[in-house]
Design an enzyme around this catalytic site. Sequence first.
Site, short mmCIF file in Angstrom:
data_model
loop_
_atom_site.label_atom_id
_atom_site.label_comp_id
_atom_site.label_asym_id
_atom_site.label_seq_id
_atom_site.Cartn_x
_atom_site.Cartn_y
_atom_site.Cartn_z
N GLU A 41 0.83 -1.20 0.00
CA GLU A 41 0.00 0.00 0.00
C GLU A 41 0.87 1.25 0.00
O GLU A 41 1.84 1.36 0.75
CB GLU A 41 -0.89 -0.02 1.24
CG GLU A 41 -1.84 1.14 1.38
CD GLU A 41 -2.76 1.00 2.59
OE1 GLU A 41 -3.63 1.87 2.78
OE2 GLU A 41 -2.62 0.01 3.35
N LYS A 110 -9.30 2.19 -2.59
CA LYS A 110 -9.63 1.61 -1.29
C LYS A 110 -11.02 2.06 -0.84
O LYS A 110 -11.31 3.26 -0.78
CB LYS A 110 -8.56 2.02 -0.28
CG LYS A 110 -8.66 1.31 1.06
CD LYS A 110 -7.45 1.66 1.93
CE LYS A 110 -7.42 0.88 3.22
NZ LYS A 110 -6.21 1.21 4.02
N CYS A 144 -5.46 -3.50 2.15
CA CYS A 144 -5.31 -3.53 3.60
C CYS A 144 -6.63 -3.75 4.34
O CYS A 144 -7.17 -4.85 4.35
CB CYS A 144 -4.60 -2.26 4.06
SG CYS A 144 -3.92 -2.37 5.74
#
Length: 262
Positions: A41, A110, A144
Amino acid sequence: MRTALLQSSGRPGSVVENLKLLDEAAGRAAAAGAGLVAAPEMFLTGYAIGDDIARLAEPADGDSADAIAAIATRHGVAVVYGYPEREGETVYNSAQLISADGIRLANYRKTHLFGCFERDHFTPGEQPVVQADLNGLRVGLMICYDVEFPENVRAHALAGTDLLVVPTAQMHPFQFVAEAVVPVRAFENQMYVAYVNRVGPEGEFEFVGLSTLAGPDGIARTRAGRGEELVLADADPGFLAASREANPYLKDRRPGLYGSLV
């Protein structure tokens, strides 16, 4: 498909240095027979860099995407990397997949932002499932915190994802996600999950490493330690098909019972 996980925080604040590190890792991955190398990330710029996130953010087709396409073609290996994406005045925490011939195959924003830091610097994405076909596998992207929501990963399973690549900035004290949650996600959804983390101190955070590629049997095919490392493992379509036949979770679902989830 042999998959390489580049566990590194790179050089926060230096896009040039991080491109060099990615280039070197792609060369090593290709030499080891990898078809895909994945970086964590926000690898392109660094994660805990404050207002430099907005300053260094680029469009999905920006200069760094072109540089990474050149890396991919030079070494003959596909690349997934995390970066801050700018669209107009909006900044997303994104991950992009570029093929071994330099084609931008998929770009993911995300959807679940973690903590005040991310909510202060990013806008959440709205598309939960982003995929592309690569070397005989359907590759999905997630970032994540997204993988900690079982609905997210199940949506990928229902859409046919074979290998879910998850660039990550997983920090202390949440290392149990890498150790326990990720293998369970792989098993319950019958897919491979490649979870590639940052490592070491950065700003107020301490990243825990432990990058892993977990198989559909819930067993880690590889697991990094707590330092900078390039680890490799195979995502085997034949084994995946046999595992899905033996563990028919998706066939045995009863969606009519699950209305309360939404």
